[in-house]
Write an enzyme that holds these catalytic residues in place. Sequence first.
Site, PDB file in Angstrom:
ATOM      1  N   HIS A  63       0.889  -1.167   0.000  1.00 23.27           N
ATOM      2  CA  HIS A  63       0.000   0.000   0.000  1.00 23.27           C
ATOM      3  C   HIS A  63       0.929   1.219   0.000  1.00 23.27           C
ATOM      4  CE1 HIS A  63      -2.418  -2.949   2.340  1.00 23.27           C
ATOM      5  NE2 HIS A  63      -3.479  -2.341   1.887  1.00 23.27           N
ATOM      6  N   ASP A  86       2.244   2.026   3.386  1.00 22.34           N
ATOM      7  CA  ASP A  86       3.164   1.085   4.046  1.00 22.34           C
ATOM      8  C   ASP A  86       4.593   1.469   3.751  1.00 22.34           C
ATOM      9  OD1 ASP A  86       0.916  -0.579   4.354  1.00 22.34           O
ATOM     10  OD2 ASP A  86       1.431  -1.706   2.548  1.00 22.34           O
ATOM     11  N   ASP A 119     -10.348 -11.908  11.000  1.00 19.49           N
ATOM     12  CA  ASP A 119      -9.385 -12.028   9.907  1.00 19.49           C
ATOM     13  C   ASP A 119      -7.977 -12.159  10.492  1.00 19.49           C
ATOM     14  OD1 ASP A 119      -8.463 -12.016   7.343  1.00 19.49           O
ATOM     15  OD2 ASP A 119      -8.804  -9.890   6.966  1.00 19.49           O
ATOM     16  N   ASP A 172      -4.854 -13.710  -2.530  1.00 19.21           N
ATOM     17  CA  ASP A 172      -4.176 -13.355  -1.285  1.00 19.21           C
ATOM     18  C   ASP A 172      -4.194 -14.621  -0.439  1.00 19.21           C
ATOM     19  OD1 ASP A 172      -3.516 -10.822  -1.945  1.00 19.21           O
ATOM     20  OD2 ASP A 172      -4.720  -9.824  -0.406  1.00 19.21           O
ATOM     21  N   GLU A 185      -9.110 -13.675  -1.386  1.00 23.74           N
ATOM     22  CA  GLU A 185      -8.331 -13.983  -0.177  1.00 23.74           C
ATOM     23  C   GLU A 185      -9.055 -15.053   0.652  1.00 23.74           C
ATOM     24  OE1 GLU A 185      -6.603 -10.714   1.937  1.00 23.74           O
ATOM     25  OE2 GLU A 185      -6.936 -11.656   3.882  1.00 23.74           O
ATOM     26  N   HIS A 240     -10.935 -14.058   3.826  1.00 24.12           N
ATOM     27  CA  HIS A 240     -12.140 -13.281   3.507  1.00 24.12           C
ATOM     28  C   HIS A 240     -13.275 -14.215   3.074  1.00 24.12           C
ATOM     29  CE1 HIS A 240      -9.529  -9.477   2.535  1.00 24.12           C
ATOM     30  NE2 HIS A 240      -9.402  -9.905   3.770  1.00 24.12           N
TER      31      HIS A 240
HETATM   32  C1  XUL Z   1      -7.431  -6.593   4.443  1.00 22.11           C
HETATM   33  C2  XUL Z   1      -6.725  -6.989   3.220  1.00 22.11           C
HETATM   34  C3  XUL Z   1      -5.905  -5.927   2.593  1.00 22.11           C
HETATM   35  C4  XUL Z   1      -5.881  -5.969   1.109  1.00 22.11           C
HETATM   36  C5  XUL Z   1      -5.141  -4.828   0.483  1.00 22.11           C
HETATM   37  O1  XUL Z   1      -8.171  -7.598   5.031  1.00 22.11           O
HETATM   38  O2  XUL Z   1      -6.783  -8.118   2.807  1.00 22.11           O
HETATM   39  O3  XUL Z   1      -4.632  -5.984   3.138  1.00 22.11           O
HETATM   40  O4  XUL Z   1      -5.298  -7.153   0.642  1.00 22.11           O
HETATM   41  O5  XUL Z   1      -5.631  -3.606   0.882  1.00 22.11           O
HETATM   42 CO    CO Z   2      -5.855  -9.078   1.211  1.00 17.77          CO
END
Ligand code: XUL
Ligand code: CO
Length: 436
Positions: free
Chosen positions: A100, A103, A306, A295, A267, A270
């Site tokens: 990001h 970061d 999470d 992810d 992800e 998620h």
């Molecule tokens: C948050 C998440 C983030 C995204 C990128 O749960 O997964 O880190 O991958 O913003």
């Molecule tokens: Co993510």
Amino acid sequence: MAFFPKIKKIKYEGPDSKNPLSFKWYNEDEVVAGKTMKEHLRFSVVYWHTFRNPLSDPFGVGTAFRPWDDGSESVKNAQKRVHAAFEFIEKLGAPYYAFHDRDVAPEGKSLAASNKNLDAVAKVLKAEQRRTGIKLLWGTACLFANPRYMHGAATSCNADAFAYAAAQAKKAIEVTHQLGGEGFVFWGGREGYSTLWNTDMKRELDHLGAFLHMAVEHKKKIGFKGQFYIEPKPMEPTKHQYDSDAAACLNFLRQYKLMGHLKLNLETNHATLAGHEMQHELEVAIAANALGSIDANTGDPMLGWDTDQFPTSVYLTTECMLGILKMGGFKTGGVNFDAKVRRESYEPVDLFHAHIGGMDTFARGLKIAAAIRADGRLAEFVRNRYRSWDAGIGKKIESGKTSFKTLETYMLKKGEVTKNESGRQEFLENLINEFI
Ligand code: XUL
Ligand code: CO
């Protein structure tokens, strides 16, 4: 300068090795199903969890020991951290990283100052990319941490927050482009609501659609050829996030005519929070030709949040790699470890153990998935299960040559359906376990 002085380049030593700082399964040059493991898996280290996460939790401050980091929000510290990060990624042997904007570089006192900070750090990132050959899988903008985004960014009730987010995403896309990034992710951290009593959902969704259209327009304008992704997550920090799962994202992309412009970055944790298996999310995305990247992490079945843990389940990585192989492999995406070490695992060496474990688990998943595909019994079972659609009435229905009337005539004549066959779930579960 060596930030990990005691750690040498991590090598493949094979499954019999007792050296914890070696790969047992990930052998980057080994060819599996026509490509090397490195080409298949396209591993990526995330900057946020690996180099910026202090390992705090809601009940306690950070524990992470990162001797190269003086804890300040200075550009100098951020630049030094880049060298530590690249030494880590290089020793690990991952070909990619992801970040990001906030970061890698500190937020300044103004937007202009923040942009300047990002440029100053991007210069070092570029030099390190050149030195090591490590590439940027994707960049993204942090549109959720700063208090200005408390009501959301593109879906904020405050139009200025939307404008600020647009300016921040613009810069992050430009920097990603300058660094040769292969993609850019939009994760709508606060693009949702905490209560519907104060929320105009339709208006917020329209704004999110407009935001992404402007992003697409800007991408074209600057000639950025990387892939845009949207990352589903149902909740946390919001009660409900609009990109709640793969199906909701696809519906949103279709409604706002964005389908050709964004793919999904899925992800695992998620998916779990959405009440789905990762396999389900992958199938939904693949069916829409919209799977872009993953992810790679996992949750803890005993914790409902999470936890972003490193994947250690071979069953899970087998499911993931079956999906990836089914879609013909990654094009722009990869296996991005959006995962963090536990708060108790505070030492730098733990970052190695975590990534080595994740990479080995994915390498095993890849080999197993390739073996299941080469064996062919699973695919043959599924193909055969649908054989009533290959000829006769099934074929006619699929080719659009029937109506309720013609199907009524058919069934009145036939009387009853052909005898159903067993789904053989347990047989298939045993078949999968033959390979695991
Ligand atoms: C948050 C998440 C983030 C995204 C990128 O749960 O997964 O880190 O991958 O913003
Ligand atoms: Co993510």
